[in-house]
Design a protein around this motif. Structure first.
Motif, PDB file in Angstrom:
ATOM      1  N   TRP A 128       0.815  -1.208   0.000  1.00  0.00           N
ATOM      2  CA  TRP A 128       0.000   0.000   0.000  1.00  0.00           C
ATOM      3  C   TRP A 128       0.847   1.256   0.000  1.00  0.00           C
ATOM      4  N   LYS A 180      -7.967  -3.716   9.304  1.00  0.00           N
ATOM      5  CA  LYS A 180      -6.788  -2.864   9.317  1.00  0.00           C
ATOM      6  C   LYS A 180      -7.134  -1.473   8.820  1.00  0.00           C
ATOM      7  N   ILE A 199      -5.250   1.741   7.076  1.00  0.00           N
ATOM      8  CA  ILE A 199      -4.034   2.159   6.376  1.00  0.00           C
ATOM      9  C   ILE A 199      -4.106   3.674   6.251  1.00  0.00           C
ATOM     10  N   THR A 258       0.125   1.240   9.086  1.00  0.00           N
ATOM     11  CA  THR A 258      -0.982   0.285   9.189  1.00  0.00           C
ATOM     12  C   THR A 258      -1.261  -0.001  10.653  1.00  0.00           C
TER      13      THR A 258
END
Length: 225
Positions: A22, A61, A63, A154
């Motif tokens: 990411w 999660k 991000i 994260t």
């Protein structure tokens, strides 16, 4: 503006591949946003720019990517009394007060110095005076180490994580992350109300300091359950 936002959302869905971190995807998007600002605004963004923060939820999660001193804060229920929340900062402000950020600026040829006892700022020779070390725009200071590349973090959610607050620097210049979370947590029945109360408190804090100037004040509250 809405079309561009939807376009970015589409790119995130299309470009995110299992083997592509990411951080690479979000860095590419920030760089494209900066290029678009340069193309559209030209000289107008040489000495002006913007901070920004993005928060994505992928399963359990979060991000988070940020540039400058806009901030993302997680509201986590405390282990103590009910209805009390702890502020968990998911971003770190990019200012010359951070040693790693100041070091990058100096290594690129920029200078870090204060004016009239104020906070440290980024200069390139006699030009500049920017309070942040990363930004979209502010192109004159790119040779001094100011970059649009974000920091990406994260965070794995736990059961006590109830909401996130994203806000611009006009909020954080006048209140701590914990105070903002305390204000927002009183209105979680209505996230729009929660965000509005944070904005109102920031405006009031600015008015107590000066009636002449007020930095950008923007807030967004998103529930996680």
């Amino acid at each position: 503006y809405q079309r561009r936002v939807h376009g970015i959302q589409g790119e995130l869905s299309n470009e995110q591949e299992p083997d592509q971190p990411w951080v690479q995807v979000l860095t590419k998007l920030y760089q494209r946003a900066d290029s678009e600002v340069r193309r559209v605004l030209g000289v107008e963004c040489q000495e002006s720019g913007s901070t920004t923060v993005i928060c994505l939820r992928i399963g359990e999660k979060l991000i988070v990517a940020n540039v400058g001193d806009s901030r993302c804060v997680l509201g986590r229920e405390s282990n103590g009394p009910a209805d009390q929340f702890v502020a968990v900062e998911l971003t770190s402000d990019h200012t010359p007060e951070r040693q790693d950020e100041a070091l990058r600026v100096r290594q690129k040829g920029g200078q870090v110095r204060s004016m009239l006892g104020g906070p440290p700022r980024v200069f390139l020779g006699m030009s500049g005076g920017l309070c942040v070390t990363r930004a979209i725009g502010d192109t004159n200071l790119c040779p001094a180490g100011v970059t649009c590349d974000p920091e990406v973090r994260t965070e794995t959610l736990i059961d006590r994580d109830k909401f996130v607050l994203l806000a611009s620097d006009g909020v954080w210049a006048r209140m701590s992350s914990q105070k903002a979370i305390n204000i927002a947590s009183k209105h979680l029945y209505d996230p729009q109300k929660a965000a509005s109360e944070v904005v109102a408190a920031a405006k009031e804090a600015w008015s107590l300091m000066t009636n002449v100037y007020r930095d950008d004040i923007t807030a967004l509250v998103v529930l996680l359950n």
